[in-house]
Design a protein around this motif. Structure first.
Motif, PDB file in Angstrom:
ATOM      1  N   TYR A  32      -4.188   7.613  -2.546  1.00 32.64           N
ATOM      2  CA  TYR A  32      -5.459   7.710  -2.191  1.00 32.64           C
ATOM      3  C   TYR A  32      -6.685   7.053  -2.647  1.00 32.64           C
ATOM      4  O   TYR A  32      -6.939   7.100  -3.854  1.00 32.64           O
ATOM      5  CB  TYR A  32      -5.662   9.129  -2.096  1.00 32.64           C
ATOM      6  N   GLU A  33      -7.367   6.466  -1.437  1.00 31.69           N
ATOM      7  CA  GLU A  33      -8.614   5.601  -2.052  1.00 31.69           C
ATOM      8  C   GLU A  33      -9.755   6.486  -1.850  1.00 31.69           C
ATOM      9  O   GLU A  33     -10.493   6.875  -0.528  1.00 31.69           O
ATOM     10  CB  GLU A  33      -8.572   4.370  -1.142  1.00 31.69           C
ATOM     11  N   ASP A  92      -7.206   7.610   4.892  1.00 33.39           N
ATOM     12  CA  ASP A  92      -7.134   6.111   4.622  1.00 33.39           C
ATOM     13  C   ASP A  92      -5.599   5.709   4.980  1.00 33.39           C
ATOM     14  O   ASP A  92      -5.309   4.661   4.756  1.00 33.39           O
ATOM     15  CB  ASP A  92      -7.428   5.827   3.225  1.00 33.39           C
ATOM     16  N   ASP A 119      -2.138   1.578   7.053  1.00 31.93           N
ATOM     17  CA  ASP A 119      -3.211   1.755   6.187  1.00 31.93           C
ATOM     18  C   ASP A 119      -4.606   1.553   6.878  1.00 31.93           C
ATOM     19  O   ASP A 119      -4.554   0.472   7.706  1.00 31.93           O
ATOM     20  CB  ASP A 119      -2.982   1.130   5.012  1.00 31.93           C
ATOM     21  N   ILE A 129     -13.552   7.798  -1.845  1.00 34.22           N
ATOM     22  CA  ILE A 129     -14.920   7.282  -1.361  1.00 34.22           C
ATOM     23  C   ILE A 129     -15.797   8.230  -1.629  1.00 34.22           C
ATOM     24  O   ILE A 129     -15.910   9.310  -1.397  1.00 34.22           O
ATOM     25  CB  ILE A 129     -14.909   6.784   0.049  1.00 34.22           C
ATOM     26  N   THR A 131       0.672  -1.207  -0.290  1.00 34.27           N
ATOM     27  CA  THR A 131      -0.081  -0.154  -0.081  1.00 34.27           C
ATOM     28  C   THR A 131       0.718   1.306  -0.089  1.00 34.27           C
ATOM     29  O   THR A 131       0.111   2.396  -0.158  1.00 34.27           O
ATOM     30  CB  THR A 131      -0.926  -0.167   1.171  1.00 34.27           C
ATOM     31  N   LEU A 149     -12.709   9.585   8.777  1.00 32.15           N
ATOM     32  CA  LEU A 149     -12.817   8.669   7.502  1.00 32.15           C
ATOM     33  C   LEU A 149     -12.156   9.357   6.417  1.00 32.15           C
ATOM     34  O   LEU A 149     -12.234   8.609   5.328  1.00 32.15           O
ATOM     35  CB  LEU A 149     -14.370   8.069   7.534  1.00 32.15           C
ATOM     36  N   ARG A 150     -12.081  10.506   6.274  1.00 32.03           N
ATOM     37  CA  ARG A 150     -11.648  11.187   5.154  1.00 32.03           C
ATOM     38  C   ARG A 150     -10.090  10.759   4.963  1.00 32.03           C
ATOM     39  O   ARG A 150      -9.725  10.589   3.882  1.00 32.03           O
ATOM     40  CB  ARG A 150     -11.344  12.789   5.250  1.00 32.03           C
ATOM     41  N   ASN A 185      -9.233   2.461   7.574  1.00 27.25           N
ATOM     42  CA  ASN A 185     -10.421   3.169   7.094  1.00 27.25           C
ATOM     43  C   ASN A 185     -11.130   2.864   6.030  1.00 27.25           C
ATOM     44  O   ASN A 185     -11.759   3.632   5.368  1.00 27.25           O
ATOM     45  CB  ASN A 185     -10.417   4.632   7.426  1.00 27.25           C
ATOM     46  N   ARG A 186     -10.572   1.696   5.357  1.00 29.80           N
ATOM     47  CA  ARG A 186     -11.258   1.358   3.801  1.00 29.80           C
ATOM     48  C   ARG A 186     -11.550   0.004   3.774  1.00 29.80           C
ATOM     49  O   ARG A 186     -10.947  -1.091   4.592  1.00 29.80           O
ATOM     50  CB  ARG A 186     -10.208   1.541   2.845  1.00 29.80           C
ATOM     51  N   HIS A 187     -12.440  -0.450   3.027  1.00 34.10           N
ATOM     52  CA  HIS A 187     -12.780  -1.920   2.933  1.00 34.10           C
ATOM     53  C   HIS A 187     -11.598  -2.814   2.232  1.00 34.10           C
ATOM     54  O   HIS A 187     -10.764  -2.029   1.698  1.00 34.10           O
ATOM     55  CB  HIS A 187     -13.814  -2.172   1.771  1.00 34.10           C
ATOM     56  N   LYS A 241      -9.518  -4.928  -0.523  1.00 32.03           N
ATOM     57  CA  LYS A 241     -10.001  -4.972  -1.551  1.00 32.03           C
ATOM     58  C   LYS A 241     -10.385  -6.514  -2.054  1.00 32.03           C
ATOM     59  O   LYS A 241      -9.631  -7.322  -1.429  1.00 32.03           O
ATOM     60  CB  LYS A 241      -8.572  -4.539  -2.490  1.00 32.03           C
TER      61      LYS A 241
END
Length: 270
Positions: free
Chosen positions: A142-143, A187, A261, A145, A64, A184-185, A263-265, A267
């Motif tokens: 950056y991911e 990641d 890393d 959302i 990541t 959550l902004r 705060n994201r689902h 992958k």
């Protein structure tokens, strides 16, 4: 407050090959003594600068982030430092000072200075002093959302941020957080972990977050997967997801810069 950074140079020809560098299926240790001139690199559009690239995405390992230690001589810097518009970054100064200009506003970062740079931001960096500057540069794609804003840039210094002590540790194990965990902004988090002399991480953390841990101060015995490894200031530990980890701090305060890393689902491959 002193921070460790690469010593550069080369070892004497009579130095024995008894170093501590190791790369395994779950972790890597890059000790301070191998961060020499011969392993530096140079980046496009940077002048009077060189980098130690201590982490980069590797398939099947940590995927990541990248992490650099950047050295900028007086008069050096870049007007085009980041060429990937999807990359966010964190800068953390460990020696000297730099001027970072973000969206036209200039900020002088001294030792302990911290800057978050969102993707797509316009920024430059220069060393206007008479001394060499060194800083960490952590980069991540950056991911984005839908429905969540991209976080804005900000600049601070770790001396302005409190250590948040873990409950039940009698203020011996804590984290300097530059971003709220519930925001959550963001990641990724790049924080500083502090363990006072003799403090411990008393269980084997085993989690999905990848880690880069650069030891800023002190020494410790660190559990990495199946091994107990002695580490000291200037060493870098690179951990893939789910690598078990724990720690016994040494006789002095032990501190490290930590990437993870968040705060994201996860992958999915389809």
């Amino acid at each position: 407050m002193p921070y460790a950074s690469p010593s550069a140079g080369l070892p004497d020809q009579m130095t024995l090959h008894t170093g501590r560098a190791v790369f395994t299926e779950a972790y890597a240790v890059i000790p301070r003594e191998v961060m020499r001139d011969i392993v530096t690199s140079y980046l496009p559009h940077w002048r009077e600068s060189r980098v130690w690239i201590i982490a980069r995405p590797l398939s099947g390992f940590a995927e990541t982030f990248s992490q650099y230690v950047v050295e900028v001589a007086p008069g050096g810097g870049s007007e085009r430092p980041e060429l990937n518009p999807e990359a966010e970054g964190v800068l953390f100064v460990v020696a000297g000072q730099v001027v970072v200009t973000i969206e036209g506003q200039s900020h002088t970062l001294t030792e302990g200075g911290y800057a978050f740079l969102p993707p797509g931001s316009t920024w430059t960096l220069s060393n206007r002093s008479t001394e060499v500057a060194r800083f960490h540069w952590v980069r991540k794609r950056y991911e984005a959302i839908d429905g969540i804003d991209i976080p804005p840039a900000f600049v601070t210094n770790e001396q302005s941020e409190p250590i948040r002590w873990m409950p039940g540790t009698r203020d011996t194990w804590g984290t300097t957080r530059f971003v709220e965990p519930t925001d959550l902004r963001h990641d990724m988090h790049v924080n500083i972990v502090t363990l006072e002399p003799g403090a411990v991480i008393p269980f084997e953390e085993t989690h999905v977050m990848e880690h880069g841990l650069y030891v800023l101060e002190g020494k410790a015995v660190y559990r990495l997967n199946r091994d107990w490894v002695e580490v000291e200031q200037g060493d870098f530990m690179w951990l893939r997801a789910f690598c078990p980890q724990a720690c016994y701090a040494g006789p002095k305060r032990f501190r490290y810069l930590l990437y993870k890393d968040v705060n994201r689902h996860a992958k999915l491959p389809f």
